[in-house]
Design a protein around this motif. Sequence first.
Motif, PDB file in Angstrom:
ATOM      1  N   ARG A 137     -30.450   3.599  -9.491  1.00 35.11           N
ATOM      2  CA  ARG A 137     -29.020   3.753  -9.809  1.00 35.11           C
ATOM      3  C   ARG A 137     -28.814   3.977 -11.298  1.00 35.11           C
ATOM      4  O   ARG A 137     -28.011   4.816 -11.707  1.00 35.11           O
ATOM      5  CB  ARG A 137     -28.234   2.531  -9.364  1.00 35.11           C
ATOM      6  CG  ARG A 137     -28.006   2.470  -7.893  1.00 35.11           C
ATOM      7  CD  ARG A 137     -27.105   1.312  -7.558  1.00 35.11           C
ATOM      8  NE  ARG A 137     -26.922   1.236  -6.121  1.00 35.11           N
ATOM      9  CZ  ARG A 137     -26.221   0.302  -5.529  1.00 35.11           C
ATOM     10  NH1 ARG A 137     -25.636  -0.656  -6.251  1.00 35.11           N
ATOM     11  NH2 ARG A 137     -26.099   0.286  -4.223  1.00 35.11           N
ATOM     12  N   ILE A 138     -29.525   3.227 -12.126  1.00 36.39           N
ATOM     13  CA  ILE A 138     -29.421   3.398 -13.571  1.00 36.39           C
ATOM     14  C   ILE A 138     -29.907   4.790 -13.971  1.00 36.39           C
ATOM     15  O   ILE A 138     -29.273   5.475 -14.778  1.00 36.39           O
ATOM     16  CB  ILE A 138     -30.211   2.300 -14.310  1.00 36.39           C
ATOM     17  CG1 ILE A 138     -29.539   0.944 -14.104  1.00 36.39           C
ATOM     18  CG2 ILE A 138     -30.360   2.618 -15.792  1.00 36.39           C
ATOM     19  CD1 ILE A 138     -30.382  -0.233 -14.553  1.00 36.39           C
ATOM     20  N   TYR A 139     -31.017   5.232 -13.416  1.00 37.60           N
ATOM     21  CA  TYR A 139     -31.569   6.540 -13.741  1.00 37.60           C
ATOM     22  C   TYR A 139     -30.597   7.662 -13.368  1.00 37.60           C
ATOM     23  O   TYR A 139     -30.400   8.600 -14.124  1.00 37.60           O
ATOM     24  CB  TYR A 139     -32.909   6.736 -13.026  1.00 37.60           C
ATOM     25  CG  TYR A 139     -33.515   8.085 -13.253  1.00 37.60           C
ATOM     26  CD1 TYR A 139     -34.142   8.390 -14.455  1.00 37.60           C
ATOM     27  CD2 TYR A 139     -33.469   9.060 -12.260  1.00 37.60           C
ATOM     28  CE1 TYR A 139     -34.700   9.632 -14.667  1.00 37.60           C
ATOM     29  CE2 TYR A 139     -34.017  10.308 -12.465  1.00 37.60           C
ATOM     30  CZ  TYR A 139     -34.639  10.584 -13.676  1.00 37.60           C
ATOM     31  OH  TYR A 139     -35.178  11.820 -13.884  1.00 37.60           O
ATOM     32  N   ARG A 140     -29.990   7.563 -12.210  1.00 32.13           N
ATOM     33  CA  ARG A 140     -29.043   8.596 -11.771  1.00 32.13           C
ATOM     34  C   ARG A 140     -27.771   8.591 -12.614  1.00 32.13           C
ATOM     35  O   ARG A 140     -27.114   9.622 -12.748  1.00 32.13           O
ATOM     36  CB  ARG A 140     -28.697   8.398 -10.300  1.00 32.13           C
ATOM     37  CG  ARG A 140     -29.843   8.762  -9.391  1.00 32.13           C
ATOM     38  CD  ARG A 140     -29.427   8.723  -7.932  1.00 32.13           C
ATOM     39  NE  ARG A 140     -30.598   8.886  -7.097  1.00 32.13           N
ATOM     40  CZ  ARG A 140     -30.963   8.046  -6.145  1.00 32.13           C
ATOM     41  NH1 ARG A 140     -30.223   6.986  -5.890  1.00 32.13           N
ATOM     42  NH2 ARG A 140     -32.041   8.268  -5.429  1.00 32.13           N
ATOM     43  N   ALA A 141     -27.408   7.465 -13.183  1.00 35.58           N
ATOM     44  CA  ALA A 141     -26.194   7.379 -13.989  1.00 35.58           C
ATOM     45  C   ALA A 141     -26.393   7.943 -15.397  1.00 35.58           C
ATOM     46  O   ALA A 141     -25.415   8.287 -16.062  1.00 35.58           O
ATOM     47  CB  ALA A 141     -25.734   5.929 -14.087  1.00 35.58           C
ATOM     48  N   LEU A 142     -27.628   8.062 -15.842  1.00 36.28           N
ATOM     49  CA  LEU A 142     -27.899   8.598 -17.177  1.00 36.28           C
ATOM     50  C   LEU A 142     -27.662  10.102 -17.199  1.00 36.28           C
ATOM     51  O   LEU A 142     -27.936  10.795 -16.226  1.00 36.28           O
ATOM     52  CB  LEU A 142     -29.345   8.302 -17.581  1.00 36.28           C
ATOM     53  CG  LEU A 142     -29.702   6.845 -17.804  1.00 36.28           C
ATOM     54  CD1 LEU A 142     -31.191   6.712 -18.056  1.00 36.28           C
ATOM     55  CD2 LEU A 142     -28.919   6.278 -18.966  1.00 36.28           C
ATOM     56  N   PRO A 143     -27.188  10.616 -18.320  1.00 34.71           N
ATOM     57  CA  PRO A 143     -27.018  12.064 -18.419  1.00 34.71           C
ATOM     58  C   PRO A 143     -28.377  12.752 -18.526  1.00 34.71           C
ATOM     59  O   PRO A 143     -29.355  12.137 -18.959  1.00 34.71           O
ATOM     60  CB  PRO A 143     -26.215  12.239 -19.704  1.00 34.71           C
ATOM     61  CG  PRO A 143     -26.462  11.015 -20.485  1.00 34.71           C
ATOM     62  CD  PRO A 143     -26.724   9.923 -19.498  1.00 34.71           C
ATOM     63  N   PRO A 144     -28.461  14.018 -18.139  1.00 31.94           N
ATOM     64  CA  PRO A 144     -29.722  14.751 -18.278  1.00 31.94           C
ATOM     65  C   PRO A 144     -30.205  14.792 -19.727  1.00 31.94           C
ATOM     66  O   PRO A 144     -29.402  14.667 -20.662  1.00 31.94           O
ATOM     67  CB  PRO A 144     -29.401  16.147 -17.773  1.00 31.94           C
ATOM     68  CG  PRO A 144     -28.171  15.987 -16.938  1.00 31.94           C
ATOM     69  CD  PRO A 144     -27.431  14.819 -17.496  1.00 31.94           C
ATOM     70  N   ALA A 145     -31.484  14.999 -19.921  1.00 32.10           N
ATOM     71  CA  ALA A 145     -32.081  14.974 -21.263  1.00 32.10           C
ATOM     72  C   ALA A 145     -31.493  16.063 -22.159  1.00 32.10           C
ATOM     73  O   ALA A 145     -31.383  15.879 -23.368  1.00 32.10           O
ATOM     74  CB  ALA A 145     -33.587  15.114 -21.165  1.00 32.10           C
ATOM     75  N   GLU A 146     -31.139  17.199 -21.598  1.00 33.30           N
ATOM     76  CA  GLU A 146     -30.592  18.298 -22.390  1.00 33.30           C
ATOM     77  C   GLU A 146     -29.260  17.912 -23.032  1.00 33.30           C
ATOM     78  O   GLU A 146     -28.935  18.340 -24.126  1.00 33.30           O
ATOM     79  CB  GLU A 146     -30.377  19.558 -21.545  1.00 33.30           C
ATOM     80  CG  GLU A 146     -31.638  20.120 -20.956  1.00 33.30           C
ATOM     81  CD  GLU A 146     -32.013  19.459 -19.631  1.00 33.30           C
ATOM     82  OE1 GLU A 146     -31.106  19.091 -18.865  1.00 33.30           O
ATOM     83  OE2 GLU A 146     -33.205  19.293 -19.397  1.00 33.30           O
TER      84      GLU A 146
END
Length: 76
Positions: free
Chosen positions: A64-73
């Motif tokens: 859930r935390i990973y999906r909530a983070l914005p993409p690296a770009e």
Amino acid sequence: MRRFVVVRGLLVWGGGMFALMAVLMWSKFGFGNPRFELLIGVAAVLCAFGGTAWAAITWILNERIYRALPPAEEQE
């Protein structure tokens, strides 16, 4: 996910807790206690369940935390 739950949860966390509980029960009650086998059996089941639950919850929350983070770009 399955590998994480089995390795980190069941074997590492659950196994470690079981080993610790077995040593503590042995030092407190000794092998001669008539209920020692029952205590070890209950500890094994509870530690296996606890380790599996811990790993599954950890995996789900981290996803859930990973999906909530914005993409690296977008972070640059």
